[in-house]
Enzyme design. Structure first.
Site, PDB file in Angstrom:
ATOM      1  CG  HIS A   1      32.565  46.608  36.799  1.00  0.00           C
ATOM      2  ND1 HIS A   1      31.530  45.982  37.450  1.00  0.00           N
ATOM      3  CD2 HIS A   1      33.712  46.033  37.273  1.00  0.00           C
ATOM      4  CE1 HIS A   1      32.011  45.068  38.280  1.00  0.00           C
ATOM      5  NE2 HIS A   1      33.331  45.093  38.194  1.00  0.00           N
ATOM      6  CG  PHE A   2      36.458  49.656  37.644  1.00  0.00           C
ATOM      7  CD1 PHE A   2      36.911  49.340  38.907  1.00  0.00           C
ATOM      8  CD2 PHE A   2      36.570  48.702  36.645  1.00  0.00           C
ATOM      9  CE1 PHE A   2      37.478  48.100  39.194  1.00  0.00           C
ATOM     10  CE2 PHE A   2      37.138  47.459  36.905  1.00  0.00           C
ATOM     11  CZ  PHE A   2      37.584  47.161  38.185  1.00  0.00           C
TER      12      PHE A   2
END
Length: 290
Positions: free
Chosen positions: A267-268
């Site tokens: 996600h990051f």
């Protein structure tokens, strides 16, 4: 440029302190970086340093996040509509006329509202897990959609998403083993410190509930894509279990010229694939008419 060239500002907008990071020459093309949950403009610190030699960068903290004001839910009407108003007010105060948008997570419904409202101001879109399609939702969202229908019943389960374990999971899940050591531990500890402030979990619960109204905007977002055809770069973690890879690929339906890159990341993705993303963004923005 380097990280030491970033400037840090706080401005008053109708009684609310709004913090933002800025780097680069304001006479150059501007890229506005909008963060997601549970982060802040801190997530863009590396990208800002990488691109500031060629572009002007602005990265605000949304109200309730980072160093911006975080009034209680009784004192501020937390919604994505309201966060959009604050972001626009900041850009207007800073005299930012035209700009490209980098959207991540919560930054997507905020940035895309801005684009729909004033499409001529937006020169290009860059999406890193910035969802605009139903295909992007994964099983992660089941408890949040249940919470939207019945807050009281589902709040205990949703509160689990506000724990330190869940915050660290967002950073580490889907990251290849040989890249885990690129994730600085201050990322999730800083985010968790924000969540643990008195009253902040109630802020996040309100925004979780309000997220359902972003989905109602998806047809308008997609019509904006088809009508205005903004130059678009998608740089998305293939292994993201919050907004799945299908959400990245869906952009091609309405933006056939979009450049879509699925990275071996979670996600990051900026934390583990910052070099790759920075190079993609630089090449992409060089080809945009600003």
């Amino acid at each position: 440029m380097s990280v030491f060239g970033t400037r840090h500002h706080t401005v008053d907008l109708d009684g609310l302190d709004v913090f933002y990071r800025e780097a680069g020459d304001p006479s150059r093309p501007t890229l506005v970086l909008l963060h997601g949950f549970p982060s802040s403009s801190h997530m863009y610190r590396g990208l800002i340093a990488e691109l500031a030699d060629e572009f002007h960068l602005i990265a605000p903290d949304h109200i309730g996040f980072g160093r911006s004001a975080a009034p209680g839910t009784a004192d501020f009407p937390y919604s994505f509509d309201k966060l959009t108003e604050v972001t626009l007010a900041l850009l207007d105060k800073l005299g930012i006329g035209r700009f490209a948008l980098y959207i991540h997570d919560y930054g997507a419904p905020i940035g895309l509202r801005i684009a729909v409202r004033d499409p001529e101001r937006v020169t290009a879109l860059i999406s890193q897990s910035g969802n605009a399609y139903a295909e992007g939702f994964t099983p992660f969202w089941e408890v949040l959609f249940a919470h939207a229908k019945n807050r009281a019943t589902n709040e205990p389960a949703v509160r689990e998403l506000l724990t330190a374990e869940a915050t660290r999971w967002q950073y580490e899940h889907g990251v290849p083993a040989d890249r885990l050591d690129r994730i600085a531990p201050e990322t999730w500890t800083l985010d968790q410190a924000g969540l643990d402030r008195p009253g902040n979990k109630e802020i996040q619960l309100q925004l979780f509930w309000d997220y359902q109204f972003n989905i109602d905007r998806y047809p308008a977002f997609q019509e904006y894509f088809r009508t205005h055809r903004p130059p678009t770069l998608v740089a998305w973690g293939r292994n993201d279990e919050i907004f799945g890879a299908a959400g990245a690929e869906a952009f091609a339906r309405d933006l056939p010229d979009a450049r879509i890159h699925l990275l071996d990341a979670g996600h990051f993705a900026l934390e583990t694939h910052g070099d790759e993303i920075a190079a993609l963004v630089r090449e992409f923005l060089r080809g945009v008419r600003h």
